[in-house]
Design a protein around this motif. Structure first.
Motif, mmCIF file in Angstrom:
data_model
loop_
_atom_site.group_PDB
_atom_site.id
_atom_site.type_symbol
_atom_site.label_atom_id
_atom_site.label_comp_id
_atom_site.label_asym_id
_atom_site.label_seq_id
_atom_site.Cartn_x
_atom_site.Cartn_y
_atom_site.Cartn_z
ATOM 1 N N LYS A 1 0.831 -1.197 0.000
ATOM 2 C CA LYS A 1 0.000 0.000 0.000
ATOM 3 C C LYS A 1 0.868 1.250 0.000
ATOM 4 O O LYS A 1 1.872 1.327 0.693
ATOM 5 C CB LYS A 1 -0.935 0.013 1.215
ATOM 6 C CG LYS A 1 -1.980 -1.096 1.206
ATOM 7 C CD LYS A 1 -2.887 -1.008 0.002
ATOM 8 C CE LYS A 1 -3.913 -2.121 0.010
ATOM 9 N NZ LYS A 1 -4.727 -2.135 -1.227
ATOM 10 N N GLU B 1 -2.724 5.340 -1.597
ATOM 11 C CA GLU B 1 -3.914 4.595 -1.202
ATOM 12 C C GLU B 1 -4.352 4.941 0.218
ATOM 13 O O GLU B 1 -5.397 4.481 0.677
ATOM 14 C CB GLU B 1 -3.643 3.095 -1.338
ATOM 15 C CG GLU B 1 -3.461 2.681 -2.788
ATOM 16 C CD GLU B 1 -2.699 1.383 -2.931
ATOM 17 O OE1 GLU B 1 -3.342 0.342 -3.230
ATOM 18 O OE2 GLU B 1 -1.469 1.386 -2.760
ATOM 19 N N VAL C 1 -9.852 8.695 -1.174
ATOM 20 C CA VAL C 1 -8.753 8.014 -0.492
ATOM 21 C C VAL C 1 -8.896 8.201 1.019
ATOM 22 O O VAL C 1 -9.253 9.288 1.485
ATOM 23 C CB VAL C 1 -7.389 8.569 -0.982
ATOM 24 C CG1 VAL C 1 -7.213 10.027 -0.574
ATOM 25 C CG2 VAL C 1 -6.245 7.731 -0.435
ATOM 26 N N VAL D 1 -7.294 0.249 6.198
ATOM 27 C CA VAL D 1 -7.024 -0.498 4.961
ATOM 28 C C VAL D 1 -7.977 -1.677 4.831
ATOM 29 O O VAL D 1 -8.504 -1.952 3.746
ATOM 30 C CB VAL D 1 -5.555 -0.971 4.938
ATOM 31 C CG1 VAL D 1 -5.333 -1.990 3.816
ATOM 32 C CG2 VAL D 1 -4.620 0.220 4.741
ATOM 33 N N ARG D 2 -8.224 -2.383 5.960
ATOM 34 C CA ARG D 2 -9.164 -3.511 5.908
ATOM 35 C C ARG D 2 -10.551 -3.051 5.492
ATOM 36 O O ARG D 2 -11.225 -3.695 4.686
ATOM 37 C CB ARG D 2 -9.255 -4.198 7.277
ATOM 38 C CG ARG D 2 -8.113 -5.111 7.620
ATOM 39 C CD ARG D 2 -8.488 -6.072 8.745
ATOM 40 N NE ARG D 2 -9.005 -5.376 9.908
ATOM 41 C CZ ARG D 2 -8.259 -4.969 10.926
ATOM 42 N NH1 ARG D 2 -6.953 -5.166 10.899
ATOM 43 N NH2 ARG D 2 -8.804 -4.356 11.960
ATOM 44 N N VAL E 1 -11.473 -0.297 3.834
ATOM 45 C CA VAL E 1 -11.594 0.307 2.511
ATOM 46 C C VAL E 1 -11.204 -0.648 1.390
ATOM 47 O O VAL E 1 -11.842 -0.688 0.347
ATOM 48 C CB VAL E 1 -10.733 1.586 2.431
ATOM 49 C CG1 VAL E 1 -10.802 2.198 1.031
ATOM 50 C CG2 VAL E 1 -11.191 2.599 3.477
ATOM 51 N N TYR E 2 -10.156 -1.456 1.619
ATOM 52 C CA TYR E 2 -9.623 -2.289 0.543
ATOM 53 C C TYR E 2 -9.695 -3.786 0.794
ATOM 54 O O TYR E 2 -9.582 -4.573 -0.138
ATOM 55 C CB TYR E 2 -8.146 -1.940 0.302
ATOM 56 C CG TYR E 2 -7.898 -0.492 -0.027
ATOM 57 C CD1 TYR E 2 -8.285 0.045 -1.244
ATOM 58 C CD2 TYR E 2 -7.268 0.342 0.891
ATOM 59 C CE1 TYR E 2 -8.053 1.376 -1.551
ATOM 60 C CE2 TYR E 2 -7.016 1.675 0.604
ATOM 61 C CZ TYR E 2 -7.411 2.186 -0.620
ATOM 62 O OH TYR E 2 -7.192 3.505 -0.910
ATOM 63 N N GLY E 3 -9.865 -4.185 2.046
ATOM 64 C CA GLY E 3 -9.708 -5.590 2.374
ATOM 65 C C GLY E 3 -10.967 -6.322 2.709
ATOM 66 O O GLY E 3 -12.005 -6.154 2.061
ATOM 67 N N ALA F 1 -14.249 -4.463 2.983
ATOM 68 C CA ALA F 1 -14.686 -3.664 1.840
ATOM 69 C C ALA F 1 -15.864 -4.337 1.150
ATOM 70 O O ALA F 1 -16.098 -5.540 1.281
ATOM 71 C CB ALA F 1 -13.538 -3.485 0.847
ATOM 72 N N LYS G 1 -17.850 -6.354 -1.179
ATOM 73 C CA LYS G 1 -17.476 -7.438 -2.081
ATOM 74 C C LYS G 1 -18.639 -7.875 -2.963
ATOM 75 O O LYS G 1 -18.472 -8.647 -3.882
ATOM 76 C CB LYS G 1 -16.964 -8.640 -1.283
ATOM 77 C CG LYS G 1 -15.624 -8.372 -0.595
ATOM 78 C CD LYS G 1 -15.140 -9.588 0.138
ATOM 79 C CE LYS G 1 -13.735 -9.406 0.684
ATOM 80 N NZ LYS G 1 -13.630 -8.327 1.647
ATOM 81 N N GLN H 1 -19.347 1.981 -5.770
ATOM 82 C CA GLN H 1 -18.110 2.343 -6.450
ATOM 83 C C GLN H 1 -17.958 3.861 -6.565
ATOM 84 O O GLN H 1 -16.890 4.415 -6.312
ATOM 85 C CB GLN H 1 -18.059 1.720 -7.849
ATOM 86 C CG GLN H 1 -16.745 1.985 -8.589
ATOM 87 C CD GLN H 1 -16.712 1.323 -9.938
ATOM 88 O OE1 GLN H 1 -17.670 1.403 -10.696
ATOM 89 N NE2 GLN H 1 -15.611 0.666 -10.245
ATOM 90 N N LYS I 1 -17.342 10.080 2.047
ATOM 91 C CA LYS I 1 -17.078 8.712 2.484
ATOM 92 C C LYS I 1 -17.853 8.375 3.760
ATOM 93 O O LYS I 1 -18.448 7.305 3.878
ATOM 94 C CB LYS I 1 -15.580 8.498 2.710
ATOM 95 C CG LYS I 1 -15.228 7.090 3.199
ATOM 96 C CD LYS I 1 -13.753 6.914 3.362
ATOM 97 C CE LYS I 1 -13.054 6.843 2.023
ATOM 98 N NZ LYS I 1 -13.411 5.605 1.273
#
Length: 230
Positions: free
Chosen positions: A2, A47, A73, A116-117, A119-121, A124, A126, A141, A156
């Motif tokens: 990241k 990120e 972001v 991070v989890r 927003v991206y992990g 997030a 799915k 999205q 956000k």
């Protein structure tokens, strides 16, 4: 790996944070030209952003607002300012979290991992990009809401709160649950911060023509009620 943009004018602290995070596999960029931060943001495309408030040329509030105008972001404020209003203002301008100095690197790392989890992990979105309740649609999205052909953008925090209410529509969601959904922890978040964000969501829904679809009950929480007939 990241990419993290660390906007901090304390050189010693910047180096320590950079060295620490690089040990965990993060790519950390530390700008030295504080007059052209937004240009460096565009060039680096991070990120996650770690942002101090007291900076040369432009303060962190201005930069937070400027970044939020062009990107969703995640932004974590790191600042020696510990007044409630400083933290509330940062959240209202679009920051995702707030850490007061002095802080331990372990706390910083845990905040980064949690963000991070989310927003991206693993936390997030799915599933499908579109969430629907009645005629109201939320695009995960683009972070927009649409109703009867009209579309509006959400911040956000507004998106995360409304998404939670859509997922559990017609049920009251405790304030603590909503606060943790957005900020991971409620230890620093003033209760008024949630109220401000809910008020903004209500105004945007009213702009679309959905009036009074979010109700509150003292001691219980908030409920979204959008019927097919709305």
């Amino acid at each position: 790996m990241k990419k993290i943009l660390l906007i901090e004018d304390d050189k010693q602290l910047s180096m320590l944070v950079q060295d620490f995070l690089q040990k965990y596999g993060y790519d950390v960029n530390v700008p030295s030209d504080f007059q052209h931060i937004i240009e460096q943001y565009h060039s680096y495309q991070p990120e996650l952003v770690l942002l101090d408030i007291n900076l040369p040329y432009y303060d962190g509030y201005y930069l937070c607002r400027s970044i939020r105008q062009i990107s969703n972001v995640p932004i974590i404020i790191i600042s020696a300012r510990n007044a409630d209003m400083d933290q509330i203002l940062a959240i209202e301008l679009g920051a995702d979290d707030y850490i007061t100095k002095p802080f331990t690197f372990d706390i910083l790392h845990s905040k980064i991992k949690a963000t991070v989890r989310r927003v991206y992990g693993e936390y997030a979105e799915k599933d499908g990009m579109i969430l629907e309740v009645g005629p109201l649609k939320i695009n995960s999205q683009t972070m927009t809401i649409a109703y009867q052909g009209t579309k509006l953008e959400l911040s956000k925090n507004e998106f995360l709160l409304l998404k939670k209410m859509v997922e559990q529509h017609n049920a009251y969601i405790p304030r603590e649950v909503l606060m943790e959904e957005v900020w991971d922890t409620i230890t620093f978040v003033d209760d008024n911060t949630l109220t401000v964000n809910i008020t903004r969501i209500k105004k945007k829904l009213a702009t679309l023509g959905l009036h009074d679809v979010i109700s509150s009950k003292r001691g219980v929480g908030y409920r979204l009620n959008v019927s097919v007939g709305n």
